[in-house]
Design an enzyme around this catalytic site. Structure first.
Site, PDB file in Angstrom:
ATOM      1  N   GLU A   1       0.827  -1.203   0.000  1.00  0.00           N
ATOM      2  CA  GLU A   1       0.000   0.000   0.000  1.00  0.00           C
ATOM      3  C   GLU A   1       0.870   1.266   0.000  1.00  0.00           C
ATOM      4  O   GLU A   1       0.509   2.279  -0.598  1.00  0.00           O
ATOM      5  CB  GLU A   1      -0.930   0.000   1.222  1.00  0.00           C
ATOM      6  CG  GLU A   1      -1.949  -1.125   1.235  1.00  0.00           C
ATOM      7  CD  GLU A   1      -1.460  -2.410   1.865  1.00  0.00           C
ATOM      8  OE1 GLU A   1      -2.293  -3.295   2.124  1.00  0.00           O
ATOM      9  OE2 GLU A   1      -0.239  -2.533   2.096  1.00  0.00           O
TER      10      GLU A   1
ATOM     11  N   CYS B   1      10.101  -2.200  -4.943  1.00  0.00           N
ATOM     12  CA  CYS B   1      10.002  -3.376  -4.084  1.00  0.00           C
ATOM     13  C   CYS B   1      10.303  -4.621  -4.904  1.00  0.00           C
ATOM     14  O   CYS B   1      10.005  -4.685  -6.099  1.00  0.00           O
ATOM     15  CB  CYS B   1       8.605  -3.487  -3.476  1.00  0.00           C
ATOM     16  SG  CYS B   1       8.177  -2.113  -2.397  1.00  0.00           S
TER      17      CYS B   1
ATOM     18  N   ASP C   1      24.502 -11.295 -15.330  1.00  0.00           N
ATOM     19  CA  ASP C   1      24.546 -10.160 -14.414  1.00  0.00           C
ATOM     20  C   ASP C   1      24.836 -10.580 -12.974  1.00  0.00           C
ATOM     21  O   ASP C   1      24.227 -11.535 -12.467  1.00  0.00           O
ATOM     22  CB  ASP C   1      23.213  -9.407 -14.439  1.00  0.00           C
ATOM     23  CG  ASP C   1      23.027  -8.613 -15.724  1.00  0.00           C
ATOM     24  OD1 ASP C   1      24.020  -8.404 -16.421  1.00  0.00           O
ATOM     25  OD2 ASP C   1      21.890  -8.214 -16.019  1.00  0.00           O
TER      26      ASP C   1
ATOM     27  N   HIS D   1      27.210  -7.445 -15.384  1.00  0.00           N
ATOM     28  CA  HIS D   1      26.846  -6.106 -14.899  1.00  0.00           C
ATOM     29  C   HIS D   1      26.870  -6.109 -13.380  1.00  0.00           C
ATOM     30  O   HIS D   1      26.442  -7.072 -12.745  1.00  0.00           O
ATOM     31  CB  HIS D   1      25.448  -5.718 -15.385  1.00  0.00           C
ATOM     32  CG  HIS D   1      24.903  -4.486 -14.711  1.00  0.00           C
ATOM     33  ND1 HIS D   1      25.449  -3.243 -14.918  1.00  0.00           N
ATOM     34  CD2 HIS D   1      23.885  -4.312 -13.829  1.00  0.00           C
ATOM     35  CE1 HIS D   1      24.787  -2.353 -14.186  1.00  0.00           C
ATOM     36  NE2 HIS D   1      23.836  -2.979 -13.525  1.00  0.00           N
TER      37      HIS D   1
ATOM     38  N   HIS E   1      18.045   5.853 -12.381  1.00  0.00           N
ATOM     39  CA  HIS E   1      17.146   5.874 -11.233  1.00  0.00           C
ATOM     40  C   HIS E   1      16.420   7.204 -11.096  1.00  0.00           C
ATOM     41  O   HIS E   1      15.539   7.346 -10.259  1.00  0.00           O
ATOM     42  CB  HIS E   1      17.930   5.578  -9.952  1.00  0.00           C
ATOM     43  CG  HIS E   1      18.605   4.241  -9.979  1.00  0.00           C
ATOM     44  ND1 HIS E   1      19.931   4.095 -10.331  1.00  0.00           N
ATOM     45  CD2 HIS E   1      18.133   2.998  -9.739  1.00  0.00           C
ATOM     46  CE1 HIS E   1      20.245   2.804 -10.284  1.00  0.00           C
ATOM     47  NE2 HIS E   1      19.185   2.132  -9.927  1.00  0.00           N
TER      48      HIS E   1
END
Length: 770
Positions: free
Chosen positions: A19, A523, A606, A648, A701
């Site tokens: 939530e 998440c 990776d 990576h 990001h």
């Protein structure tokens, strides 16, 4: 009556069904107002507090809740706002708070890095040597009053301690550390004083830095700091909390002038308990014993834990013991009760945050009223654990035999990198400064909904596969139009870079709501490795070969490496992690063979989590790194000479493990480095690295689109220490979370700047070589 207490160090902030994440992203997207957002956060926060009270925890944390990150919260509370955000002082608006974490059109975001050896990322505070901290707002006070007035809870406020906070920050000269600390401590005292006046009885001050190497000077500083802080209040008790490892200087730490000391009795590998037995514990202090594993999801063997606590009680007075998890429960999902689809044998052996608090209260009950009062709990836990131990999934003879076959074999590529490099130049015919991306492309709402419809059975396998191929086809064309030299298929069929592979491997189970926070609203839902791992059929060949059929440019096969699959999963504990890693590596070895058989000769394996799994203790790091190298080479070393292996990694003190990365023997490595580009380049000034390398030239990001000049500066700075023949141009991470337009615009700028610099380089002036 003397009484043992139970406590929580920290509780997950994301909610049972994310939530928190949903409200956060709705606010960022402008779908709800600031007032509506804060109201939803308050509801979630108070519900979590009420739940902990209902479970029976005696000391409930306050202020462990965050709108983004607890380290950022601390920086903002004390006025450490990077100058580029042009804050004029005073309370920090919520938009500015998020801008520091995410960036805006005018200013880049602050650096983000791993929280010790976990998969949680914190925002790195930026502090100038001449910084003058100020208390912009005591953020703990309204949280404390909220719990007190609305729920009748006298909570335990939690704050990151001043020494750990400064040591985790960047920007100042090391010689100015003491000066900054001296300025900061009075503000901590003010926070404590205000909480004391509001009625707080305990304040938890986290100093996880105490589990890292400490000098005598460091310990002396700790004593000075906490002497000042404890003397600054009259009645509130300071609980100095450590976690993730043992404390090396046990006697000095437990003698610090505070009311209580929190120690990790799970990840210390017995060292804290040994120190306790050898040196005892001060009779005037409380010991907060972290005996419940706060970082994994398996039920505790209550019989063993009860015996451990009895051991501890032989050195600690009963009314001075607090039973708690080993660290904040931020690192585990919220509750097992919502997992209705799991095999009962697995589900009954699991323990998420709520269940861990229940385990702590059960053990506390037994210590207070006698073991006989909890005997049924102990017997039930033992029965559930033994059922899983004995299951056929943990006893696959073929898998165990294959691992044993490799016991005395050192995996190694037969041809040296210098020779492979020439083979690859001829085979792929790539230009200088080849451009590519890391792996994933934007996963739109439509893609996520399509996956959900397929999982629910609303779409057939054929229809869903056609949808995925349409997206692959669209993005192969888009990448060719942008002008990238090496393409990717986009990973549209993948929900998560670990979960996707776990779903195709035996030995993995999957939760429905087992989410944990990685960074910001991001998440992840780690798979559960409960049994022996094996591969029975190809995992990625279908999508990769389809993408390759659409273009003459090379398309990279994309796999997640064995160490990352391990570190980003919840792992069984009945065998060593290294044994599990070898099982995963052998499964990936088979998948790589499948790709080669289908003419995929550029394969990226990776390992973004390799560095984060590095033990905190220096003496334990060598063994871990050797095991990581072995696992990577076990997965990749059987390839043909023509096959180019990429990997990576996420940036985190790259220079410290450069030798290890070289030993992986990957042909090309890309590093997430845009937020700390200059620091990483300095590593290459001190140590040479000859293989191919791509330093992320822009930060994915942040939602901002970087300009050509910004990326050009990053590339030119790198070319001062790296040869143009070895340098690859790429974003610093996958593009899954970014929008289509911003991704396209950023990649166009990236290709444009690579071509401009490429034109300046000719065979006679392979420039700017170190």
């Amino acid at each position: 009556m003397t009484k043992v207490l139970s406590s929580t160090i920290g509780y997950p902030r994301i909610g049972e069904k994310r939530e928190w994440k949903k409200a956060l992203e709705q606010f960022w997207n402008g779908n709800i107002t600031e007032s509506e957002f804060l109201s939803e956060m308050e509801t979630l926060r108070t519900n979590d507090l009420q739940k902990q009270q209902d479970i029976g925890s005696d000391l409930i944390p306050i202020g462990d809740f965050s709108l983004y990150d607890h380290v950022l919260d601390t920086a903002v509370m004390f006025g450490f706002i990077p100058n580029r955000f042009k804050h004029k002082g005073g309370e920090v608006p919520i938009d500015l708070y998020f801008d520091i974490a995410r960036g805006n059109h005018e200013a880049v975001a602050s650096e983000m890095t791993k929280w010790f050896n976990t998969n949680y990322h914190y925002i790195v505070p930026e502090i100038d040597s001449d910084a003058q901290p100020t208390l912009t707002e005591n953020r703990l006070l309204p949280y404390f009053l909220e719990a007190k007035e609305k729920l009748g809870i006298i909570g335990k406020p939690v704050i990151l301690g001043p020494v750990s906070f400064l040591k985790l920050a960047k920007g100042y000269e090391q010689k100015d550390f003491k000066k900054l600390l001296k300025r900061l401590v009075p503000l901590y005292i003010q926070v404590l004083y205000e909480l004391e006046r509001a009625g707080a009885e305990w304040v938890q001050v986290d100093e996880p830095i105490l589990t890292t190497p400490m000098t005598k000077d460091d310990l002396h500083l700790f004593r000075e700091v906490y002497d000042s802080m404890q003397n600054g209040v009259s009645s509130v008790k300071i609980l100095l909390q450590t976690y993730f490892e043992s404390v090396d200087h046990y006697q000095e730490v437990v003698s610090l002038p505070v009311a209580g000391i929190g120690l990790d009795f799970v990840h210390d590998q017995g060292a804290n308990l040994e120190s306790l037995k050898k040196h005892g514990f001060p009779k005037d202090k409380y010991l907060a014993a972290g005996v419940i594993n706060g970082r994994n999801i398996w039920s505790e063997d209550l019989d063993t834990k009860y015996a451990q606590l009895e051991n501890i009680l032989s050195k600690v007075e009963k009314d001075r013991l607090i039973v708690q998890p080993s660290c904040s429960l931020l690192h585990v999902p919220v509750t097992v009760t919502t997992e209705e689809d799991l095999d009962p044998v697995i589900k009954n052996a699991l323990s998420f945050a709520d269940q861990k608090l229940e385990e702590a209260t059960v053990l506390t009950e037994g210590l207070n009223h006698g073991r006989h009062t909890i005997e049924k709990h102990i017997e039930e836990r033992t029965r559930c654990i033994e059922l899983l131990w004995k299951s056929s999934s943990r006893n696959l003879e073929d898998v165990q035999k294959e691992v044993e076959l490799w016991k005395d074999i050192e995996p190694k590529r037969p041809t040296h990198y210098s020779s492979r490099q020439k083979i690859h130049q001829d085979y792929f015919e790539l230009p200088l400064l080849p451009t590519t991306t890391i792996g994933s492309l934007p996963q739109t709402k439509e893609i996520r909904q399509a996956r959900l419809k397929w999982r629910r059975g609303e779409w057939s396998d054929e229809y869903y596969q056609s949808f995925i191929e349409d997206n692959i086809s669209e993005w192969i064309k888009r990448q060719e139009e942008i002008g990238l030299d090496v393409l990717i298929h986009g990973e549209f069929e993948r929900n998560d870079m670990v979960e996707f592979f776990g779903e195709k491997l035996d030995g993995f189970a999957f939760t429905r709501y087992g989410w944990v926070q990685s960074y910001g609203s991001r998440c992840v839902k780690p798979p559960v490795i409960y049994g022996d791992v094996s591969l029975t059929e190809p995992m990625t060949v279908k999508e990769i070969t389809y993408a390759q059929s659409l273009t003459k440019k090379p398309v990279k096969g994309m796999l997640t490496g064995p160490i990352t699959i391990l570190n980003w999963s919840f792992v069984r504990e009945d065998i060593s992690k290294f044994e599990v890693t070898k099982q995963i590596a052998l499964a990936l070895q088979k998948e790589i063979s499948f790709l080669e058989e289908n003419n995929i000769n550029m394969i990226q394996v990776d390992e973004p989590a390799l560095r984060e799994g590095l033990p905190i203790k220096v003496e334990k790091q060598k063994e871990y790194l050797e095991e990581a190298v072995y696992a990577f080479k076990l997965a990749t070393s059987s390839v043909q000479d023509e096959t180019q292996i990429h990997t990576h990694m996420c940036y985190s003190e790259f220079g410290e493990i450069m030798d290890t990365i070289d030993q992986l023997d990957a042909d090309v490595i890309s590093i997430e480095a845009a937020r700390s580009h200059g620091e990483l380049i300095s590593d290459f000034e001190e140590k040479s690295y000859e293989k191919g390398i791509g330093l992320g030239v822009y930060d994915i990001h942040s939602p901002r689109v970087p300009g050509v000049e910004e990326m050009e500066s990053n590339i030119l700075r790198a070319l001062k220490v790296l040869h143009p023949r070895q340098f690859w141009v790429n974003p610093d991470c996958g593009l899954k979370t970014r929008g289509i337009n911003e991704t396209t615009d950023a990649l166009r700028n990236m290709v444009k700047v690579a071509r401009q610099i490429r034109e300046k380089i000719n065979d006679e002036v392979l420039i700017i070589k170190k």
